[in-house]
Structures are given as structure tokens and as C-alpha cells.
Design an enzyme around this catalytic site. Structure first.
Site, mmCIF file in Angstrom:
data_model
loop_
_atom_site.group_PDB
_atom_site.id
_atom_site.type_symbol
_atom_site.label_atom_id
_atom_site.label_comp_id
_atom_site.label_asym_id
_atom_site.label_seq_id
_atom_site.Cartn_x
_atom_site.Cartn_y
_atom_site.Cartn_z
ATOM 1 N N TYR A 49 0.840 -1.202 0.000
ATOM 2 C CA TYR A 49 0.000 0.000 0.000
ATOM 3 C C TYR A 49 0.870 1.244 0.000
ATOM 4 O O TYR A 49 2.061 1.206 0.342
ATOM 5 C CB TYR A 49 -0.954 0.017 1.199
ATOM 6 C CG TYR A 49 -0.286 0.194 2.548
ATOM 7 C CD1 TYR A 49 0.019 1.451 3.050
ATOM 8 C CD2 TYR A 49 0.033 -0.911 3.341
ATOM 9 C CE1 TYR A 49 0.626 1.613 4.282
ATOM 10 C CE2 TYR A 49 0.635 -0.772 4.579
ATOM 11 C CZ TYR A 49 0.921 0.503 5.047
ATOM 12 O OH TYR A 49 1.535 0.662 6.268
ATOM 13 N N CYS A 50 0.261 2.376 -0.393
ATOM 14 C CA CYS A 50 0.887 3.690 -0.233
ATOM 15 C C CYS A 50 -0.089 4.554 0.556
ATOM 16 O O CYS A 50 -0.905 4.026 1.309
ATOM 17 C CB CYS A 50 1.263 4.303 -1.583
ATOM 18 S SG CYS A 50 -0.143 4.660 -2.673
ATOM 19 N N PHE A 51 -0.035 5.865 0.403
ATOM 20 C CA PHE A 51 -0.869 6.705 1.264
ATOM 21 C C PHE A 51 -2.355 6.573 0.944
ATOM 22 O O PHE A 51 -3.180 6.330 1.817
ATOM 23 C CB PHE A 51 -0.440 8.171 1.169
ATOM 24 C CG PHE A 51 -1.218 9.069 2.102
ATOM 25 C CD1 PHE A 51 -1.104 8.914 3.472
ATOM 26 C CD2 PHE A 51 -2.079 10.029 1.609
ATOM 27 C CE1 PHE A 51 -1.830 9.714 4.352
ATOM 28 C CE2 PHE A 51 -2.810 10.837 2.477
ATOM 29 C CZ PHE A 51 -2.693 10.678 3.846
#
Length: 366
Positions: A94-96
Site C-alpha cells: 500500500y501507499c498513502f
């Protein structure tokens, strides 16, 4: 390839392995337990791309990002992702927000031969889910507050109950002015996330009543969620009693023997004992104004002599002097006032075995 997921409940209930593609500066502000930070861009690269985005727009920023993360840098990062993916086939990345960074990471992994799913909505969506988890529990569940004088063993009681929330454990702090541990505290967001995951797992086991220790708004540097703290001001209270001598011995165990061992384990015998001594003396200094000058000087002299004897012979007997003084002259009068102010909410008083039996019976009635 497994599907990308927005089933945050499954992710946290089953401790799904996750790799965080955000930059380290973002990760250090707050993350989830057990997550590994394997960023697409480091802090410097992220800052340069962000500046480019503001000045020249998305296309230019993406182009700069590909220039910065290329060649050997790109190969090294993909290699780290591949190792994680192979070691954690049931995991996610995941990222932000679940957007461009995680999509690029996913694409580069696929080009290297591994299809790996990402979390839809990313960190922000998972964080919102956990905040809502705590809010819902406060609104929907019963809470009982466990109070008692300093050293009565409230944490020991919580450990023997299947429906307790150990706020001090999640904050890695013992709660009092002397409560700092050798290993430091989590970031505020990490504390909130750990607490929410604990709540989520307990509610999945059908827990509808939680036991929490009576705390102030903060546990060291960690602040309790506002809705939880506000509720704690009106929930029923169970009061734990324990003989004075037992309390002294428990404080010696936690704040002298165990804390000293923590520091020595981390820093070695000589530096560890020095840092332990500095911590104890600083903890006493932190309450100088509330103690008053004369009492502080007296207790500080006893503590200093106790530390010197402990270093010389290993004996902790002299520490009883300042522990007994602090309990009788500072902590007990303060807690006696608090008990009086909360007296109408106290529904049971007893020693450890009695309190545990009462709280287990209370839970069984739910």
C-alpha cells in the site's frame, strides 16, 4: 493474482503481512504493527517530486520520479519488494491513498514476475477504519474502569482478564511519573492503531464489555482517544486494594529490578546502569514542584544512596526508603482524593483475587 483488497477487517484480524511504499518520513509518523517500510521513493526523492508537482504538474512530477528511481536504485528496490512478496505470499502492499505509488510498485513487481495485490484506499483508508473501530466500540460496548492506589497491581489484573484493554501496554509506559521504559514509546498514531486492532480482535471474539485501567488523558507521551477518555469519566469503577508492603515490593520489581534489567539489556552493564540511574533521578526531578523542595531533597538523597549501594553490591533494599516515602507522602494522598471524588461510581472494592473473580463474573453476565 489475488485481488486488490478493501477488506480492512480481514487484513487486521488476520495480521496480513503488508509492505508500506510510503517514504520513511511518512512511515515514521505512524504505521501499523508488523508492517515493513519498503518505499518507492526515499524522503529526498519524494520532496523533489512533490515540489515538481506543485510547480510543473503531475506529468512532470511522474517523469522526474522515474528519473530519480532508475538504474541500480530501481533494481535494488524491486529486489527488496520481490523478497518481501516471496516471503509473504498472503500479504499486500500500500501507499498513502492506494494511488500512483502503490500502482507503480505493483506494476514493477509484475514486470519482475510477481503479481502482488495492493490495498485499495491505502494507508488513509485503513487508518480511518481503525479510528471508526474505536469510536464504534465506545458507542456500542460497556466499559468498566479499574482503579487503585499506585502499586496495587492493576496491570497484573488486566493481564488475567480476557476482555481488558492494556492502555499502558499499548503506550509502552507504566503511566506514572516514573513510568518511562527503556525502549521508548510509540508514535501517537501507532498507539491509536494498536489499541484499535486490539478492540477489533476482541469484538470479533464477541467481547461486549471492556476493562480499562483508570488513566489520565495521557499515558506518557501518548494521548487517549478523546471519546474513550470522556467515557472513562462516567463508567462504573472497580477499586483494587493491596497491602502497603506488597505495593512496595511490586514497585521495586517494576521500577527498579525490571527497569534496570531493561537498560542493561539494551546498553550493556556499565552504560545501562548509568542510564537507569539517570532515569530514576530525572523521574523524581520531574515532580519536584509538586513534592516541594525539602521533601524532594530528602527523597533524592535516599535514592542516590540506594543507587550507589545497588551498583556496589547489587542490593536493592535501600530503594524501599524513597518508594515508601513517595507512596505515603505523595501518591497515596493524591489517589485518596481521586477515590473520594469518584466514590459514587465505585461498585466493588477488593484485593486482587476478589477483583478478578468479580470482573470475570460481571463479563459472564453480558
Amino acid at each position: 493474482m489475488r485481488d486488490n483488497s478493501s477488506d480492512y477487517r480481514d487484513i487486521f484480524l488476520n495480521d496480513r503481512p503488508m509492505m508500506d511504499a510510503r517514504a520513511p518520513v511518512e512511515f515514521n509518523k505512524g504505521a501499523f504493527p508488523g508492517v515493513l517500510n519498503l518505499p518507492l521513493m526515499d524522503d529526498s526523492e519524494r520532496q523533489r517530486v512533490g515540489t515538481c508537482y506543485k510547480q510543473q504538474g503531475q506529468d512532470a512530477a511522474i517523469s522526474l520520479g522515474h528519473q530519480l528511481v532508475s538504474g541500480q536504485i530501481k533494481a535494488a528496490r524491486i529486489d527488496a519488494w520481490l523478497r518481501f512478496a516471496k516471503a509473504n505470499p498472503q500479504g499486500y502492499l500500500y501507499c498513502f491513498r492506494g494511488g500512483l505509488r502503490s500502482q507503480i510498485t505493483q506494476q514493477w513487481l509484475a514486470e519482475a514476475g510477481i503479481d502482488y495485490p495492493r490495498v485499495i484506499g491505502g494507508y488513509k483508508a485503513m487508518r480511518s477504519f481503525l479510528l471508526e473501530t474505536t469510536q464504534q466500540a465506545v458507542a456500542e460496548c460497556d466499559f468498566v474502569i479499574l482503579g487503585g492506589l499506585t502499586g496495587t497491581g492493576k496491570t497484573d489484573v488486566l493481564a488475567q482478564l480476557g476482555n481488558s484493554l492494556d492502555l499502558e501496554g499499548h503506550a509502552n509506559h507504566r503511566g506514572s511519573s516514573f513510568g518511562k521504559r527503556a525502549t521508548g514509546q510509540p508514535a501517537q498514531i501507532d498507539f491509536e492503531n494498536r489499541l484499535a486492532i486490539d478492540i477489533l480482535k476482541q469484538r470479533a471474539r464477541q467481547t461486549r464489555q471492556f476493562i480499562v485501567e483508570d488513566e489520565g488523558r495521557t499515558v506518557g507521551s501518548c494521548t487517549l482517544p478523546l471519546e474513550l477518555y470522556q467515557g472513562m469519566q462516567s463508567h462504573p469503577l472497580v477499586w483494587l486494594d493491596d497491602p502497603f508492603e506488597s505495593r512496595v515490593e511490586r514497585i521495586l520489581r517494576d521500577y527498579v529490578t525490571n527497569l534496570c534489567a531493561e537498560f542493561i539489556s539494551l546498553h550493556g552493564e556499565e552504560d545501562g546502569f548509568r542510564l537507569f540511574s539517570e532515569r530514576l533521578l530525572q523521574s523524581l526531578s520531574n515532580i519536584l514542584k509538586r513534592l516541594g523542595g525539602e521533601r524532594y531533597q530528602r527523597l533524592q538523597a535516599i535514592m542516590q544512596a540506594a543507587l550507589e549501594e545497588q551498583q556496589r553490591s547489587g542490593s536493592i533494599d535501600l530503594h524501599r526508603g524513597w518508594v515508601e516515602g513517595l507512596l505515603r507522602e505523595y501518591y497515596d494522598p493524591m489517589y485518596a482524593y481521586q477515590r473520594e471524588s469518584k466514590g459514587a461510581r465505585i461498585e466493588f472494592i477488593g484485593e486482587q483475587a476478589e477483583v478478578i473473580a468479580y470482573l470475570k463474573a460481571r463479563q459472564a453476565q453480558r
